[in-house]
Design an enzyme around this catalytic site. Structure first.
Site, PDB file in Angstrom:
ATOM      1  N   GLN A   1      31.826  38.088  52.329  1.00  0.00           N
ATOM      2  CA  GLN A   1      31.561  39.615  52.248  1.00  0.00           C
ATOM      3  C   GLN A   1      30.286  40.173  51.718  1.00  0.00           C
ATOM      4  OE1 GLN A   1      34.817  41.533  50.013  1.00  0.00           O
ATOM      5  NE2 GLN A   1      36.217  40.529  51.093  1.00  0.00           N
TER       6      GLN A   1
ATOM      7  N   GLU B   1      42.558  54.083  47.814  1.00  0.00           N
ATOM      8  CA  GLU B   1      42.510  55.249  47.299  1.00  0.00           C
ATOM      9  C   GLU B   1      41.350  56.043  47.784  1.00  0.00           C
ATOM     10  OE1 GLU B   1      44.455  53.785  42.961  1.00  0.00           O
ATOM     11  OE2 GLU B   1      42.347  54.707  43.071  1.00  0.00           O
TER      12      GLU B   1
ATOM     13  N   HIS C   1      33.763  41.524  47.303  1.00  0.00           N
ATOM     14  CA  HIS C   1      33.776  42.748  46.599  1.00  0.00           C
ATOM     15  C   HIS C   1      32.587  43.288  45.722  1.00  0.00           C
ATOM     16  CE1 HIS C   1      38.608  42.930  46.333  1.00  0.00           C
ATOM     17  NE2 HIS C   1      38.206  42.496  47.577  1.00  0.00           N
TER      18      HIS C   1
ATOM     19  N   TYR D   1      47.656  40.093  47.527  1.00  0.00           N
ATOM     20  CA  TYR D   1      47.997  39.208  48.934  1.00  0.00           C
ATOM     21  C   TYR D   1      49.069  38.559  49.098  1.00  0.00           C
ATOM     22  CZ  TYR D   1      43.294  41.673  49.703  1.00  0.00           C
ATOM     23  OH  TYR D   1      42.456  42.926  49.784  1.00  0.00           O
TER      24      TYR D   1
END
Length: 534
Positions: free
Chosen positions: A247, A403, A309, A424
């Site tokens: 990521q 959210e 992240h 997960y």
């Protein structure tokens, strides 16, 4: 001579031992997750701890059994084969050692191929890993003891062949323009054109005052497009070094509010290496071929390990300060509650990286002064609603618990103390959906849609959508239209858009003419332009 037990009896003993390993493993991982929360001051009553343990046995247990079984089958077959040569007294200790070794190898393999750094949260530290391996050793010991009085020699090789076959059966479980017309309930007809293609995992798009576009590509390229989408410069020079892995990579691009005077653009990106990396912010002066006078103004402290992240969205507040969203680094989730670092927070800085005097934690010696809000997991959608003077953000949950929030200065948004999502693996991250002192979301998506870029529609081309949020969805491969209530106390997911594309949507922007621009997150990603049908 003792007779080899029947296959039914042998399989029953194996199932009993594996059942012991899965039950103990599930209980241990629950207690380590609860202990991690308690270490940051969360009070977990005994009743909630028992409920969480029970829920994990139901939801985490089957997934863990699938992981546990493969290594356990192979390791116990190997232990029995070795014990055949060394003698029956060695069977029980060999099975115990093999059980722990098999689970350790399974963890190594799964963490290598899974998108997250550590699949089972209890194994994030050495003590937790050893505790999980200890449960596998106990399971192996049980299997060895159950068979130590009845194990013969004749059929050991056949047993090895059978269990290896069983493991082989278990392994597969691991692992031109497009034009569209759509008219669904509540949706206006629209038309989609591809205006640029061949981009490698494009992440963000920004418009320059003259209509040209800047597009970041996650491997570390910044592309300059004309207003029509033609590539003017495929890869602008002068970018800071980017750590690109998983990521990690080049994230957002944001022109200065005074771009016409200073030609400055701001970038967010991952910097460092796999063992020690950060989310970093830099700015530079845009020229015809690249960036000049590039200067880093902020980096997350401390460094983290892994490639997940980062957050990375940027936005200007009306007062000219810069908002930067950050992630929790996945394995560091409890640090999102630690005001002594930047992990899992939103920060607010001046364009030169200095700290505004009115940040909420100024004057607190134990808090990073850049922090604007905290308790976030991984924020990748950010909008400044200037008309209503509010900052809106969304963040990824794990399995559910995505959210949408209105950000207020100094507020704690709860991660990982309170969430509606599971890990997960199906494990409970926390017993709490809400917790005193934390802000509940306006809207929660469970199951997860994996929200990405977000825009507030303020254009004229789609008047029915004016004032609504357009939220990219990576997992659902669409855009969700979300409407805030008049008092902004809750939000409604009104409808899904552009699902016919069947592509991961990484970013959503509103162009200067009111058209909607989408980035598709693919190795051959595209820039798409959405306009009303004629």
């Amino acid at each position: 001579m003792n007779q080899m037990p029947s296959w039914a009896a042998l399989c029953l003993r194996f199932i009993i031992a594996m059942f012991v390993g899965v039950i103990l493993g599930s209980i241990v991982q629950t207690q380590f997750n609860m202990a991690a929360l308690q270490s940051i001051g969360v009070d977990i009553p005994l009743g909630l701890r028992i409920v969480s343990t029970r829920e994990d046995l139901i939801h985490f247990g089957p997934i863990y059994a699938a992981l546990f079984s493969v290594g356990f089958i192979i390791s116990q077959a190997f232990a029995m084969l070795v014990a055949r040569r060394l003698g029956k007294p060695w069977l029980a200790p060999l099975c115990a050692i093999a059980g722990a070794t098999g689970l350790w190898v399974t963890f190594l393999l799964v963490n290598r191929v899974a998108p997250m750094p550590t699949l089972i949260a209890a194994t994030r530290d050495t003590f937790g890993l050893l505790a999980m391996l200890g449960t596998a050793a106990i399971a192996g010991l049980v299997f060895g003891l159950l068979n130590s009085q009845t194990t013969g020699r004749a059929r050991q090789p056949k047993f090895l062949i059978v269990v290896l076959g069983m493991s082989a059966l278990a392994l597969p479980g691991y692992s031109e323009n497009l034009q569209a017309q759509a008219t669904t309930a509540g949706t206006v007809p629209y038309h989609i054109d591809t205006i640029a293609e061949g981009l490698e995992h494009p992440w963000s798009l920004a418009f320059l005052p003259d209509g040209r576009m800047l597009v970041t590509e996650r491997p570390g390229r910044l592309r300059l497009l004309t207003a029509q989408g033609d590539t003017q410069v495929a890869s602008l020079s002068g970018l800071p070094p980017v750590y690109a892995s998983g990521q990690a990579g080049l994230f957002d691009v944001l022109p200065s509010p005074q771009f016409e005077q200073n030609q400055q653009i701001f970038l967010s990106y991952a910097c460092g290496n796999h063992s020690a990396n950060h989310t970093c912010i830099a700015y530079g002066t845009l020229t015809e071929r690249g960036l000049e006078e590039v200067e880093e103004i902020f980096r997350v402290d401390p460094a983290k390990r892994g490639d997940a992240h980062y957050g990375g969205r940027l936005a200007w507040l009306p007062d000219g300060t810069l908002i930067v969203t950050l992630g929790d680094g996945f394995d560091y989730r409890e640090q999102a509650q630690n005001l002594g670092n930047h992990i899992g927070s939103i920060v607010r800085i001046h364009p030169d990286g200095s700290v505004p005097d009115d940040n909420p934690f100024i004057g607190d010696a134990d808090t990073r002064p850049e922090i604007y809000s905290y308790g976030h997991r991984n924020i990748q959608g950010l909008v400044v609603d200037e008309q209503n003077q509010r900052l809106i953000a969304h963040e990824h949950g794990p399995r559910g618990g995505d959210e949408l929030n209105i950000i207020t200065a100094g507020a704690n948004f709860g991660w990982p103390i309170a969430t509606g999502g599971l890990d997960y693996t199906g494990a409970r991250i926390t017993p709490f959906n809400q917790y005193p002192g934390t802000i509940p979301p306006l809207l929660e998506w469970t199951p997860s849609i994996a929200p990405s870029g977000m825009a507030l529609y303020t254009g004229e081309l789609f008047p029915e959508w004016r004032g609504d949020l357009l939220v990219g969805a990576l997992v659902d491969k669409e855009v969700r239209r979300v409407r805030l209530s008049a008092d902004a106390t809750h939000a409604e997911d009104v409808e899904s858009l552009f699902g016919e594309l069947e592509e991961r949507i990484r970013d959503v922007r509103v162009g200067p003419e009111g058209a909607i621009y989408l980035l598709t997150d693919n190795p051959e990603g595209r820039v798409l332009k959405v306009t009303p049908s004629q």
